[in-house]
Design an enzyme around this catalytic site. Structure first.
Site, PDB file in Angstrom:
ATOM      1  N   ASN A   7       0.844  -0.777  -0.190  1.00 21.08           N
ATOM      2  CA  ASN A   7      -0.207  -0.072   0.182  1.00 21.08           C
ATOM      3  C   ASN A   7       0.725   1.670  -0.030  1.00 21.08           C
ATOM      4  OD1 ASN A   7      -1.259   2.549   0.754  1.00 21.08           O
ATOM      5  ND2 ASN A   7      -3.462   1.193   1.760  1.00 21.08           N
ATOM      6  N   GLU A  34      -4.087   2.158  -2.660  1.00 15.13           N
ATOM      7  CA  GLU A  34      -3.917   3.344  -2.778  1.00 15.13           C
ATOM      8  C   GLU A  34      -3.219   4.536  -2.680  1.00 15.13           C
ATOM      9  OE1 GLU A  34      -4.806   5.839   1.383  1.00 15.13           O
ATOM     10  OE2 GLU A  34      -3.679   3.510   1.835  1.00 15.13           O
ATOM     11  N   ASP A 147      -4.304  -4.902   0.609  1.00 19.29           N
ATOM     12  CA  ASP A 147      -4.463  -4.400   2.616  1.00 19.29           C
ATOM     13  C   ASP A 147      -6.543  -4.640   2.352  1.00 19.29           C
ATOM     14  OD1 ASP A 147      -5.173  -2.731   4.261  1.00 19.29           O
ATOM     15  OD2 ASP A 147      -4.983  -0.498   3.371  1.00 19.29           O
ATOM     16  N   ASN A 149      -7.111  -3.832   5.626  1.00 16.35           N
ATOM     17  CA  ASN A 149      -7.999  -3.369   6.607  1.00 16.35           C
ATOM     18  C   ASN A 149      -8.271  -4.400   7.746  1.00 16.35           C
ATOM     19  OD1 ASN A 149      -7.139  -0.926   6.264  1.00 16.35           O
ATOM     20  ND2 ASN A 149      -8.330  -0.714   4.338  1.00 16.35           N
ATOM     21  N   ASP A 218      -2.136  -6.338   6.240  1.00  6.53           N
ATOM     22  CA  ASP A 218      -1.443  -6.438   4.626  1.00  6.53           C
ATOM     23  C   ASP A 218      -1.268  -7.854   4.714  1.00  6.53           C
ATOM     24  OD1 ASP A 218      -1.338  -3.668   2.996  1.00  6.53           O
ATOM     25  OD2 ASP A 218      -0.056  -3.726   5.094  1.00  6.53           O
ATOM     26  N   ASP A 247       2.666   4.986   5.137  1.00  7.93           N
ATOM     27  CA  ASP A 247       3.231   3.935   6.751  1.00  7.93           C
ATOM     28  C   ASP A 247       2.793   2.828   6.989  1.00  7.93           C
ATOM     29  OD1 ASP A 247       0.721   4.214   5.402  1.00  7.93           O
ATOM     30  OD2 ASP A 247      -0.441   5.365   6.456  1.00  7.93           O
ATOM     31  N   HIS A 248       2.596   1.971   5.082  1.00  9.97           N
ATOM     32  CA  HIS A 248       2.988   0.385   4.947  1.00  9.97           C
ATOM     33  C   HIS A 248       3.892  -0.096   5.013  1.00  9.97           C
ATOM     34  CE1 HIS A 248      -2.008  -0.274   4.793  1.00  9.97           C
ATOM     35  NE2 HIS A 248      -1.741   0.769   5.199  1.00  9.97           N
TER      36      HIS A 248
END
Length: 257
Positions: A7, A34, A147, A149, A218, A247-248
């Site tokens: 991501n 994303e 991802d 989530n 993930d 941030d991943h």
């Protein structure tokens, strides 16, 4: 064959990090989520310059998914998850690379839980479960990467008691993930590292990365015919430590054959 999911949290803003990671690790297939870019803003030329062909399903400002293949262009087989013709969010793309069907997904976040966003997440998850059953029935090698989530268990989240009512950790979401895996999919990273603390996401705030206060959201799920080829899996934490990074962190697997 190395397959990775990443991501990027805005492909154009993170492009230097993505290109550096590709050149350093040379994965054969990469699923990106994303993108936060419309189709015409996808940096295909920059990726081609470092040896990757691509297909993508973009969307302005939000969402967006892509599949990259080293030395070739992925053969697209599906764009968008079936089950709702009115759904315009760019969250699923699928291709065949080196004989493996690769589904790249970006499952909705779902927060706040008392809004239609959570209802959409559960509905999207249900559509994914239905379609994944079709892939299982086809008895072909498939990886569903992206991802999701969702933190499947308490070992997948730092201080789980703080996440009880979050859309990434609600019982309904974890049950949906368990139902998906229960079809016969193998959670590659957890399969090879059953007891380790492994995270793939760390918030930008409160020094989460330096404190290792993360989440494992993930995932790469392997179909029954592909799972026996799994030999290694890991997380490229070094990419998360770079400047102006996502941030991943990228998550990868190695497959024989």
């Amino acid at each position: 064959m190395r397959v990775a999911t990443y991501n990027v949290n805005g492909i154009n803003g993170r492009l230097p990090v993505l290109l550096a990671w590709l050149e350093a690790t040379a994965p054969d297939v990469v699923c990106l989520q994303e993108l936060k870019a419309p189709d015409e803003k996808f940096p295909a030329a920059a990726l081609e310059a470092v040896g990757y062909g691509a297909i993508w399903h973009g969307q302005k400002s939000w969402n967006g998914v892509a599949i990259l293949a080293r030395g070739s262009t992925p053969a697209e087989t599906r764009r968008g998850l079936p089950g709702n013709r009115d759904d315009v969010q760019s969250r699923y793309i699928e291709a065949v690379v080196q004989g493996v069907a690769v589904g790249c997904l970006y499952l909705p976040n779902g927060n706040p839980v008392d809004t239609p966003k959570f209802e959409y997440k559960l509905a999207w998850f249900a559509r994914l479960i239905d379609y994944a059953a079709e892939l299982i029935a086809a008895e072909i090698p498939v990886v569903l990467a992206g991802d999701y989530n969702v933190m499947p268990t308490e070992k997948d989240v730092y201080k789980p008691e703080r996440w009880t009512n979050d859309a990434l950790f609600r019982a309904e979401v974890r049950d949906a993930f368990a139902s998906l895996v229960g079809q016969g999919w193998t959670d590659a990273l957890r399969h090879l590292h059953p007891d380790e603390t492994i995270y793939t996401f760390w918030d930008y705030f409160r020094n989460a990365f330096s404190r290792d206060a993360g989440l494992r959201i993930d995932h790469l799920l392997l179909s029954p015919s592909l799972a026996p080829r799994l030999t290694a899996a890991g997380v490229d934490r070094s990419a998360r430590a770079m400047e102006k990074t996502s941030d991943h962190a990228p998550v990868w697997i190695e497959l024989t054959g």
